[in-house]
Design a protein around this motif. Structure first.
Motif, PDB file in Angstrom:
ATOM      1  N   THR A   1       0.822  -1.207   0.000  1.00 28.37           N
ATOM      2  CA  THR A   1       0.000   0.000   0.000  1.00 28.37           C
ATOM      3  C   THR A   1       0.859   1.260   0.000  1.00 28.37           C
ATOM      4  OG1 THR A   1      -1.698  -1.203   1.216  1.00 28.37           O
ATOM      5  CG2 THR A   1      -1.865   1.188   1.241  1.00 28.37           C
ATOM      6  N   THR A   2       2.011   1.202   0.672  1.00 27.53           N
ATOM      7  CA  THR A   2       2.874   2.393   0.758  1.00 27.53           C
ATOM      8  C   THR A   2       4.113   2.295  -0.127  1.00 27.53           C
ATOM      9  OG1 THR A   2       3.892   1.429   2.724  1.00 27.53           O
ATOM     10  CG2 THR A   2       2.157   3.047   3.083  1.00 27.53           C
ATOM     11  N   LYS A   3       4.563   1.070  -0.415  1.00 28.65           N
ATOM     12  CA  LYS A   3       5.766   0.915  -1.246  1.00 28.65           C
ATOM     13  C   LYS A   3       5.642  -0.318  -2.139  1.00 28.65           C
ATOM     14  CE  LYS A   3       8.582  -2.296   1.350  1.00 28.65           C
ATOM     15  NZ  LYS A   3       7.420  -2.978   1.889  1.00 28.65           N
ATOM     16  N   ILE A   4       6.395  -0.302  -3.232  1.00 26.39           N
ATOM     17  CA  ILE A   4       6.543  -1.481  -4.083  1.00 26.39           C
ATOM     18  C   ILE A   4       8.027  -1.798  -4.124  1.00 26.39           C
ATOM     19  CG2 ILE A   4       6.421  -2.347  -6.452  1.00 26.39           C
ATOM     20  CD1 ILE A   4       3.747  -0.921  -6.722  1.00 26.39           C
ATOM     21  N   ALA A   5       8.376  -3.036  -3.782  1.00 24.81           N
ATOM     22  CA  ALA A   5       9.784  -3.436  -3.734  1.00 24.81           C
ATOM     23  C   ALA A   5      10.015  -4.629  -4.648  1.00 24.81           C
ATOM     24  CB  ALA A   5      10.192  -3.784  -2.305  1.00 24.81           C
ATOM     25  N   ALA A   6      11.137  -4.604  -5.380  1.00 20.74           N
ATOM     26  CA  ALA A   6      11.557  -5.726  -6.224  1.00 20.74           C
ATOM     27  C   ALA A   6      12.958  -6.123  -5.796  1.00 20.74           C
ATOM     28  CB  ALA A   6      11.539  -5.331  -7.696  1.00 20.74           C
ATOM     29  N   ILE A   7      13.128  -7.376  -5.408  1.00 17.05           N
ATOM     30  CA  ILE A   7      14.437  -7.864  -4.974  1.00 17.05           C
ATOM     31  C   ILE A   7      14.764  -9.129  -5.745  1.00 17.05           C
ATOM     32  CG2 ILE A   7      15.830  -8.686  -3.028  1.00 17.05           C
ATOM     33  CD1 ILE A   7      14.143  -7.059  -1.150  1.00 17.05           C
ATOM     34  N   ALA A   8      15.969  -9.173  -6.324  1.00 17.24           N
ATOM     35  CA  ALA A   8      16.439 -10.359  -7.053  1.00 17.24           C
ATOM     36  C   ALA A   8      17.507 -11.039  -6.209  1.00 17.24           C
ATOM     37  CB  ALA A   8      17.010  -9.954  -8.409  1.00 17.24           C
ATOM     38  N   GLY A   9      17.398 -12.355  -6.056  1.00 18.47           N
ATOM     39  CA  GLY A   9      18.363 -13.073  -5.230  1.00 18.47           C
ATOM     40  C   GLY A   9      18.681 -14.447  -5.774  1.00 18.47           C
ATOM     41  N   ARG A  10      19.825 -14.963  -5.331  1.00 20.18           N
ATOM     42  CA  ARG A  10      20.238 -16.314  -5.703  1.00 20.18           C
ATOM     43  C   ARG A  10      20.880 -16.969  -4.486  1.00 20.18           C
ATOM     44  NH1 ARG A  10      24.493 -15.883  -9.849  1.00 20.18           N
ATOM     45  NH2 ARG A  10      23.075 -16.416 -11.542  1.00 20.18           N
ATOM     46  N   LYS A  11      20.580 -18.249  -4.266  1.00 21.10           N
ATOM     47  CA  LYS A  11      21.187 -18.970  -3.139  1.00 21.10           C
ATOM     48  C   LYS A  11      22.638 -19.333  -3.475  1.00 21.10           C
ATOM     49  CE  LYS A  11      17.421 -21.006  -0.501  1.00 21.10           C
ATOM     50  NZ  LYS A  11      16.808 -22.238  -0.002  1.00 21.10           N
ATOM     51  N   ASN A  12      23.535 -19.150  -2.476  1.00 19.95           N
ATOM     52  CA  ASN A  12      24.927 -19.556  -2.677  1.00 19.95           C
ATOM     53  C   ASN A  12      25.132 -21.010  -2.243  1.00 19.95           C
ATOM     54  OD1 ASN A  12      25.032 -19.510   0.128  1.00 19.95           O
ATOM     55  ND2 ASN A  12      26.163 -17.590   0.238  1.00 19.95           N
ATOM     56  N   GLU A  13      26.384 -21.450  -2.234  1.00 18.15           N
ATOM     57  CA  GLU A  13      26.647 -22.867  -1.924  1.00 18.15           C
ATOM     58  C   GLU A  13      26.335 -23.234  -0.477  1.00 18.15           C
ATOM     59  OE1 GLU A  13      30.783 -20.834  -1.984  1.00 18.15           O
ATOM     60  OE2 GLU A  13      28.812 -20.568  -2.894  1.00 18.15           O
ATOM     61  N   PHE A  14      26.173 -22.205   0.383  1.00 15.62           N
ATOM     62  CA  PHE A  14      25.838 -22.449   1.793  1.00 15.62           C
ATOM     63  C   PHE A  14      24.328 -22.358   2.055  1.00 15.62           C
ATOM     64  CE2 PHE A  14      30.022 -20.307   1.610  1.00 15.62           C
ATOM     65  CZ  PHE A  14      30.812 -21.377   1.984  1.00 15.62           C
ATOM     66  N   GLY A  15      23.551 -22.173   0.991  1.00 19.37           N
ATOM     67  CA  GLY A  15      22.101 -22.081   1.146  1.00 19.37           C
ATOM     68  C   GLY A  15      21.614 -20.714   1.590  1.00 19.37           C
ATOM     69  N   LYS A  16      22.506 -19.725   1.599  1.00 20.09           N
ATOM     70  CA  LYS A  16      22.136 -18.361   1.995  1.00 20.09           C
ATOM     71  C   LYS A  16      21.814 -17.543   0.751  1.00 20.09           C
ATOM     72  CE  LYS A  16      22.849 -18.703   6.481  1.00 20.09           C
ATOM     73  NZ  LYS A  16      21.753 -18.554   7.445  1.00 20.09           N
TER      74      LYS A  16
END
Length: 479
Positions: A38-53
């Protein structure tokens, strides 16, 4: 017939090669979460590394104008805001390509119901397989729901096999009859259509719609929290989302149609100030407990067009905030009573997240109203080291949770494919052809790995510099 097999299994072989390449390259897919708030629109792109983070590869946000109480009402305004968030995401990392997104859904049109499903197995000599579980879930999609509503998600709770009950995962068991209790989440068709339309007109494809409290829950808690029993309260701009877990099972979900924007509007009306001034006072001087506010403290608000300045009492400001926050927490208590989990049964207490959770003294008010322990949930548990501090704020819990939900889907699909491909018998002549091709693939992958290692340090340096510049620009605009 080798040629017939080659034609029929071409898709699987190509897919298997891709999976093998990904494994050798130690690379997971890039998944994008889009939080339309309602107040913001956020777009985040991510990928898991070899440690699962989760490594954050791109981040963008924009102010939201076309959304009220979690629902898209003005599609054109929402499209503009989504495109701006995407542009900021690309600005932080020009190498990104975004085509599909996981989108959060909320709003007071969201409802949930409990159902029961059972199937009698055809081959009782064999172990229970994932295919039978998928059939159980698919059967629930035929559940009767009111006209105008649509099923968003079907979540299995505990399973039963013959006389054995409360089984978390029945795969591998043997029995005649397998069943489960299900938590079904529904929403208004028009509201869902508006979200999909806004996303598609922004040049994206909606990979899946995820209920926002479930996304937030996956970002701020672990398996031990679910076992102990916990209520996730995500206080957003237009809604407060609730998800209740007990003994590792999702027991209840709800969307309360009040949030941070309601508090801002109350301050605006009650103290006779502009909405921007009300928001600023709430963030800088607001407290959820009147007793904690200074009695003799005042805020000076400049007058409009030659009008005299206004003196606002901090005590009065806290009175307004406490009244609305107490109302929201009363709703939380009501929902906990609905499922019989209000009397100290939730050992994990209440986890507050979302932008509204940053109000001063909110933990104390929550504990007073609900009688349960409370803490703030930050999404940094699943983030890799070296991320921008801004992203560990509770307001980004939903968006990071959407990426994690996307990875759950990806890993489930990959497991399904592996099982299906493992059952295929490949003729010897085709195996020989494939072996020769695999050697070439391996050589290509090794070359790609060397190139990636050379460029990775330079990429992270540029990415962080771009993000820091973006935040500086936003701060300059704000003041």
């Amino acid at each position: 017939n080798v040629n017939a097999f080659r034609l029929n299994s071409g898709f699987y072989i190509q897919k298997a090669k891709q999976l093998k390449t990904d494994t050798m390259n130690n690379e997971q897919p890039i998944i994008v979460g889009l939080d339309i708030g309602t107040t913001k629109i956020a777009a985040i792109a991510g990928r898991k590394n070899e440690f699962g983070k989760l490594e954050i590869l791109g981040f963008g946000r924009s102010n939201s104008n076309g959304v009220k109480h979690g629902q898209v009402l003005n599609i054109d305004e929402t499209i503009k805001a989504i495109k701006m968030a995407l542009d900021n995401c690309y600005a932080s990392n020009p190498n990104l390509e975004i085509h599909e997104v996981y989108v959060g859904i909320a709003g007071h049109h969201i409802k949930s119901l409990q159902t029961r499903g059972d199937i009698v197995r055809q081959d009782t000599a064999e172990e229970i397989t994932q295919r039978e579980i998928d059939q159980l879930v698919a059967d629930q999609l035929k559940t009767y729901i009111p006209a105008g509503d649509q099923i968003i998600d079907v979540i299995p709770q505990e399973f039963t096999v013959d006389n054995f009950q409360n089984i978390p995962n029945p795969i591998g068991y043997g029995g005649v009859k397998v069943g489960a209790n299900f938590h079904i989440i529904t929403g208004d068709k028009n509201a869902i259509r508006n979200i999909n339309r806004a996303v598609e007109k922004s040049g994206l494809h909606t990979k899946d719609l995820v209920l926002q409290p479930l996304a937030s829950a996956s970002a701020v808690m672990g398996q031990e929290d679910m076992e102990a029993g916990v209520a996730i309260v995500d206080i957003g701009g237009g809604t407060t989302d609730l998800a209740v877990f007990y003994e590792g099972i999702l027991k209840h979900t709800a969307v309360i149609p009040f949030g941070g924007e309601n508090i801002t509007n109350d301050i605006k009306t009650g103290l006779g100030v502009l909405k921007t001034q009300a928001e600023q006072m709430k963030v800088q001087f607001g407290s959820a407990l009147t007793n904690e506010a200074k009695t003799n403290a005042f805020i000076t608000i400049p007058g409009l067009r030659g009008m005299p300045a206004k003196e606002i009492s901090v005590k009065n400001l806290s009175n307004i905030i406490q009244a609305r926050m107490s109302e929201i927490m009363d709703f939380v208590t009501y929902h906990l009573k609905q499922v019989g989990l209000d009397n100290k049964m939730l050992n994990g207490g209440i986890v507050l997240t979302g932008g509204g959770s940053q109000l001063k003294h909110l933990i104390q008010l929550t504990e007073y109203v609900t009688g349960l322990n409370a803490r703030i949930g930050f999404p940094n548990e699943h983030l890799a080291a070296g991320h921008i501090d801004e992203l560990a704020k509770p307001m980004y819990s939903t968006c990071i949770g959407l990426i994690l939900k996307g990875y759950d889907d990806y890993e489930h699909a990959r497991k399904q494919f592996d099982m299906k491909y493992a059952r295929m018998e490949v003729p010897k002549q085709l195996q020989k052809d494939e072996l020769e091709e695999e050697v070439l693939v391996e050589e290509e992958v090794n070359t790609a790995q060397r190139k990636r290692r050379m460029g990775i340090g330079n990429f992270w340096g540029k990415f962080k510099d771009n993000l820091i510049d973006l935040f500086k620009e936003e701060e300059d605009k704000a003041f």
